[in-house]
Design an enzyme around this catalytic site. Structure first.
Site, PDB file in Angstrom:
ATOM      1  N   HIS A 370     -56.005  19.175  34.879  1.00  0.00           N
ATOM      2  CA  HIS A 370     -55.903  17.993  34.029  1.00  0.00           C
ATOM      3  C   HIS A 370     -54.510  17.404  34.144  1.00  0.00           C
ATOM      4  O   HIS A 370     -53.507  18.095  33.933  1.00  0.00           O
ATOM      5  CB  HIS A 370     -56.197  18.344  32.563  1.00  0.00           C
ATOM      6  CG  HIS A 370     -56.209  17.146  31.670  1.00  0.00           C
ATOM      7  ND1 HIS A 370     -55.471  17.058  30.512  1.00  0.00           N
ATOM      8  CD2 HIS A 370     -56.864  15.963  31.776  1.00  0.00           C
ATOM      9  CE1 HIS A 370     -55.676  15.873  29.935  1.00  0.00           C
ATOM     10  NE2 HIS A 370     -56.499  15.199  30.691  1.00  0.00           N
ATOM     11  N   GLU A 372     -52.846  14.469  32.403  1.00  0.00           N
ATOM     12  CA  GLU A 372     -52.598  13.358  31.491  1.00  0.00           C
ATOM     13  C   GLU A 372     -51.199  12.847  31.766  1.00  0.00           C
ATOM     14  O   GLU A 372     -50.240  13.617  31.810  1.00  0.00           O
ATOM     15  CB  GLU A 372     -52.740  13.790  30.038  1.00  0.00           C
ATOM     16  CG  GLU A 372     -52.399  12.699  29.025  1.00  0.00           C
ATOM     17  CD  GLU A 372     -53.177  11.409  29.264  1.00  0.00           C
ATOM     18  OE1 GLU A 372     -52.536  10.366  29.504  1.00  0.00           O
ATOM     19  OE2 GLU A 372     -54.427  11.453  29.225  1.00  0.00           O
ATOM     20  N   GLU A 467     -65.859  11.046  23.115  1.00  0.00           N
ATOM     21  CA  GLU A 467     -64.804  11.425  22.183  1.00  0.00           C
ATOM     22  C   GLU A 467     -64.722  10.497  20.982  1.00  0.00           C
ATOM     23  O   GLU A 467     -64.294  10.902  19.898  1.00  0.00           O
ATOM     24  CB  GLU A 467     -63.448  11.494  22.893  1.00  0.00           C
ATOM     25  CG  GLU A 467     -62.879  10.178  23.344  1.00  0.00           C
ATOM     26  CD  GLU A 467     -63.283   9.817  24.760  1.00  0.00           C
ATOM     27  OE1 GLU A 467     -62.535   9.070  25.412  1.00  0.00           O
ATOM     28  OE2 GLU A 467     -64.349  10.270  25.221  1.00  0.00           O
TER      29      GLU A 467
END
Length: 658
Positions: A370, A372, A467
């Site tokens: 991941h 971000e 989400e």
């Protein structure tokens, strides 16, 4: 097989016409009295786009908007069928006629306009040939219009309004729009459907659509930055992205329209054996429902023990990967919009990346990395090579990238949808390919079909995903709009699979869905990497979880059985290299009956259908998790009717009886 021919057309003061292979779609090119280029298109003799202007405005003394004459024009045809390495449709026919118009204006500047006519759409783009007067230049505006015949109905999300593409869709007349993102889906008053978008977006600003009034829509290019009004910096020879209009008599025909994909260049990667669709779970949803945190502390979710729990669950249930968010330094401060600097090779102390990579490999799964960025792409690019070498070294065959910011610009002032970000995104895709890493991108630049050219670009977010159901909630009709709007651009990492619909850790919130609709979304919303987003313990003991375990993510073919935008949709997909079919049916907040015909099945064969459906007492608010499972034998002559609850659905697995 490819068939082509070439003819040179003579100058025609009334313009040049191009018809699609079966004479269904026509596009007419012309120069107006001022020498400005324009076009008009029809679908089955009905006006699709009325007379509309073309052209570009450059900085400085040069202009490409009027004073043109046609030097030459050439018509060709093309017909081939190509195979996707993965996708919603294995074999795609690319059949069109093409018209290239060579123009020159009074200043001696040359511009080519290339137009293509498909039986289910049209496309055109500007080509800047090599020429002494125009080598490096700045595009300040694009004058492309899409003039509508009436104030049609449209489904749209606003541009320049923050939160990137993550907005709920508005349904209104075109006259009520301002500036909107593409794909822009339109129901014409003649009863057919079109979608305006762009294809093969490369090193150019992305296009939004501006309502100019009187049914005139105009291309609006996103600026380079807040301090730089230039739209795109160009070095000739160069061609712009394709401007595309796809069309269908029914809304479902837009879903199975592959014009935008066809307009991209073929695969550029030599070896793609490492690119494999699959399913994943991950340390993600628990952060949204207040179980864990991204940042360090007593609830830090990306710790070695917790991740091993997910790895075990993935291995036991046939999942390919485990996504882990919050594993690296950078989450402890105000990270959104570049508030802190992420480090893409430095794990937190409680995340043993060496042990977890070993453990995952031992269990037959892999960690999904991941990245971000907090939208700070300068910081990301400074670490790009090291970051992807780190993924490769630890067996992470996929990465989820993220660019969270809540305005329209990145921390350094570049626009999220401008040329600078488009260039960055291309650099990331190519870097990932050299390290054999697949990308699932969140907060991305919109999909324009680049997955054909770089098949490691497997999926994107680019819309309001799951989400938001833990952050105030999406409307119940959102997922019944998505297949006809956002998903027309390409795979969508919506992340379905919520079983704890009432969110027991957040008693004041509830997802506006039903458990069976969550199953159906694995078929309805296409993605080659599908997530089961809920906590492992919420799947334990659920017979319905078997559908998620079984449903594939790579398909032979796709059929839209029925659908109305924002109301309901039923989609059937055939698993690649098998006779197995999976069907998903969903509705909005209104209960309804789904009528499913199995006439797509092979004749003279018997199949076993396992049907996951809403129970009679299922209700979006009071009993969202009610479901029943039926089994029955079916043939191509079978037809069933299923009652869908509010925000309900049905999911069906169909296997041939041996």
């Amino acid at each position: 097989m490819t068939l082509s021919f070439c003819t040179t057309k003579k100058k025609d003061k009334n313009g040049l016409s191009l018809t699609s292979p079966e004479d269904i779609v026509n596009i007419h090119f012309y120069l107006d009295q001022n020498g400005q280029p324009g076009y008009k298109t029809t679908f089955k003799k009905n006006v699709m786009i009325d007379s509309s202007s073309l052209g570009l405005v450059l900085s400085g003394e040069y202009s490409l908007d009027k004073g043109f004459e046609v030097l030459n024009s050439t018509e060709t045809s093309f017909d081939e069928t190509w195979e996707q390495p993965w996708g919603e449709e294995r074999f795609i026919r690319n059949n069109y006629k093409e018209l290239t118009v060579n123009l020159e204006n009074e200043a001696g500047l040359k511009l080519d306009i290339v137009l293509r006519a498909y039986d289910n759409g049209v496309a055109f783009r500007y080509v800047f040939p090599e020429q002494e007067q125009l080598k490096e230049f700045e595009v300040m505006d694009e004058l492309t219009e899409f003039r509508m015949a009436d104030d049609h109905l449209a489904w749209w999300i606003p541009a320049y309004s923050g939160n990137r593409y993550e907005q709920l869709y508005t349904k209104s007349g075109l006259s009520e729009m301002e500036k909107v993102h593409t794909p822009l889906t339109i129901e014409t008053k003649r009863g057919f459907y079109i979608s305006i978008h762009e294809a093969a977006l490369t090193d150019f600003s992305s296009m939004v659509i501006e309502n100019r009034g009187d049914n005139v829509l105009k291309c609006d290019l996103v600026p380079f930055s807040t301090t730089d009004p230039v739209k795109s910096y160009v070095t000739a020879p160069f061609h712009t992205p394709w401007r595309t209009i796809i069309v269908g008599e029914k809304p479902g025909e837009l879903i199975t329209n592959y014009v935008n994909l066809n307009l991209n260049e073929p695969n550029k990667l030599d070896d793609i054996s490492w690119i494999k669709p699959g399913k994943y779970i991950g340390v993600w949803w628990e952060m949204f429902i207040n179980v864990g945190t991204w940042a360090q502390g007593p609830k830090h979710a990306a710790n070695t023990g917790n991740v091993k729990k997910y790895i075990d669950f993935a291995a036991e249930n046939g999942f390919d990967g485990v996504l882990v968010e919050g594993w690296n330094y950078g989450w402890d401060g105000d990270w959104m919009g570049g508030g802190t600097t992420f480090d893409f090779t430095k794990p937190y102390p409680d995340y043993d990346v060496e042990e977890l990579s070993r453990y995952a490999k031992e269990k037959g799964v892999y960690i999904i990395g991941h990245h971000e960025t907090g939208a700070d792409i300068v910081n990301y690019e400074n670490q790009l090579e090291d970051a992807y070498q780190f993924l490769e070294d630890h067996g992470m065959r996929a990465v989820k990238t993220g660019y969270v910011e809540h305005g329209d610009t990145l921390p350094n002032g570049y626009y999220h949808h401008g040329q600078y970000f488009v260039r960055h995104f291309e650099k990331v895709i190519e870097t990932a390919a050299t390290h054999k890493v697949m990308i699932v991108a969140h907060e991305p630049i919109k999909d324009t079909g680049k997955r054909r050219t770089f098949p490691n670009m497997v999926s994107r977010e680019g819309a309001k995903g799951q989400e938001y159901n833990a952050m105030g909630g999406n409307s119940a009709d959102h997922v019944t709009i998505i297949p006809f709007t956002r998903s027309l651009s390409g795979p969508f990492d919506y992340t379905p699979g919520v079983f704890d619909v009432k969110l027991k850790t957040m008693p004041n919130d509830q997802v506006k869905t039903t458990l069976v609709r969550e199953l159906a979304l694995y078929v309805v919303i296409y993605a080659p990497m599908q997530m089961a987003c809920d906590l492992p313990e919420n799947y334990e003991g659920h017979p319905a979880f078997e559908f998620i375990r079984q449903v594939p993510t790579d398909w032979e073919t796709t059929r839209v059985l029925e659908g109305e935008i924002g109301e309901y949709v039923t989609i059937a997909r055939q698993e690649r290299d098998t006779d197995n079919w999976f069907i998903g049916a969903i509705t909005n907040e209104n209960p309804r009956t789904a009528s499913i015909s199995f006439n797509f099945l092979e004749p003279e064969k018997t199949y076993k259908a396992t049907i996951y459906k809403n129970s009679p007492d299922t209700d979006m608010i009071n009993n969202p998790t009610g479901y029943e499972i039926d089994e029955m034998e079916i043939t191509t002559d079978s037809r069933i009717e299923l009652q869908l609850a509010s925000a309900g659905g049905a999911a069906i697995a169909v296997y041939p009886v041996e």
